[in-house]
Design an enzyme around this catalytic site. Structure first.
Site, PDB file in Angstrom:
ATOM      1  N   LYS A 105       6.156  -5.519   1.335  1.00 37.89           N
ATOM      2  CA  LYS A 105       5.306  -4.313   1.535  1.00 37.89           C
ATOM      3  C   LYS A 105       5.469  -4.481   3.578  1.00 37.89           C
ATOM      4  O   LYS A 105       5.619  -3.293   3.535  1.00 37.89           O
ATOM      5  CB  LYS A 105       3.892  -5.130   1.817  1.00 37.89           C
ATOM      6  N   LYS A 129      -2.832  -1.729  11.572  1.00 40.79           N
ATOM      7  CA  LYS A 129      -2.532  -3.061  11.544  1.00 40.79           C
ATOM      8  C   LYS A 129      -1.373  -3.667  10.879  1.00 40.79           C
ATOM      9  O   LYS A 129      -0.877  -4.994  11.027  1.00 40.79           O
ATOM     10  CB  LYS A 129      -3.620  -3.454  10.574  1.00 40.79           C
TER      11      LYS A 129
END
Length: 294
Positions: free
Chosen positions: A171, A239
């Site tokens: 990811k 983030k």
């Protein structure tokens, strides 16, 4: 069909819970914003006021949370998932978090008699709504096999990529590619506009060639219209790029383009655009080019 507790009913978790309901599962929702739980109930799901209440009734727990500290609090906390789950419960974490946290959560789950997989997703809000998410899964073979029927209700591409934490590594790579591609699409669109080209026609022909991409298909229309309602917020991609740069540093891999895009995403956020869609990188390109609109 399983009883599934979905913890986190935001932009991604809400549509995923809806698709689980559509597939015939018994879904219990838990979320900090009660109105999102009510939306699930209106679709035929059930609601719980606490994580413990939701998890105690579930065969499967699906967490879709914003960041690593959220997952640690919800899963490892005193009244969290592991403290409340029955032995043999399957935990599927579809949050995007640090790989080391995923490994730690998986170890704690195993010690508590809970099976765990990390299964972050890609495809944005549209993919979540359509049930066409791409899901990269880390964990033990048997646990991934057990999770697959649940994941098939929310995604169309489900791939076991390795042991615990591997899903988060893949990811992170996904987020690196997506951010870099959005930045280049933003630059291309501002470049085309500056030259007075018919941008709709330009995007059509670009999409049909080697420059074509899912990012161009899904994001260019909103970028051209300057509509940046969040499908994936700048705050969250900021983030995620922090996760990428940290994980790359740990293994000594250079990501010079990725590091630059991480800085640009951070600058966009610092400029007050954290709640916008990550395609708002176009606004930063305009500003750097002296072409920013009022």
């Amino acid at each position: 069909m399983s009883t599934i507790a979905v913890i986190g009913l935001g932009i991604m978790g809400g549509p995923m819970a809806a698709n689980l309901l559509e597939a015939g599962h018994d879904v219990i929702g838990c979320n900090r914003s009660p109105h999102k739980v009510q939306a699930l109930i209106s679709r035929g799901g059930r609601g719980a006021e606490t994580v413990a209440e939701a998890v105690a009734q579930a065969d499967v727990v699906l967490t879709v949370l914003p960041d690593s500290p959220d997952v640690e609090a919800v899963v490892l906390g005193a009244a969290g998932v592991l403290a409340s789950a029955r032995p043999g419960t399957l935990l599927i974490d579809s949050s995007t978090i640090r790989p080391d946290v995923s490994v730690r959560v998986a170890g704690a789950a195993r010690a508590a008699g809970v099976r765990a997989v990390d299964a972050p997703v890609s495809g944005g809000e549209a993919g979540a709504i359509e049930g066409t998410l791409s899901i990269m899964v880390g964990g033990e073979v048997a646990d991934v096999a057990a999770a697959r029927p649940v994941l098939e209700a929310v995604g169309s591409t489900i791939v076991h990529v390795g042991p615990a934490g591997s899903g988060q590594i893949v990811k992170a790579a996904n987020q690196l590619i997506v951010a870099g591609t959005i930045q280049l699409v933003a630059e291309a669109l501002v470049f085309l506009e500056a030259h007075g080209v018919d941008t709709d026609a330009a995007v059509e022909v670009l999409a049909g060639g080697l420059a074509g991409s899912r990012v161009l298909d899904r994001k260019s229309g909103g970028m051209l219209a300057r509509q940046f309602a969040p499908g994936f917020r700048v705050d969250l991609h900021h983030k995620d790029l922090g996760i990428v740069t940290s994980a790359a540093r740990e293994v000594g891999v250079a990501i010079p383009v990725g590091a630059l895009v991480a800085q640009l995403m951070g600058a966009l956020r610092a400029d007050g655009h954290g709640e916008l869609d990550h395609s708002a990188l176009l606004l930063l390109v305009e500003q750097l080019s002296g072409r920013r609109r009022d």
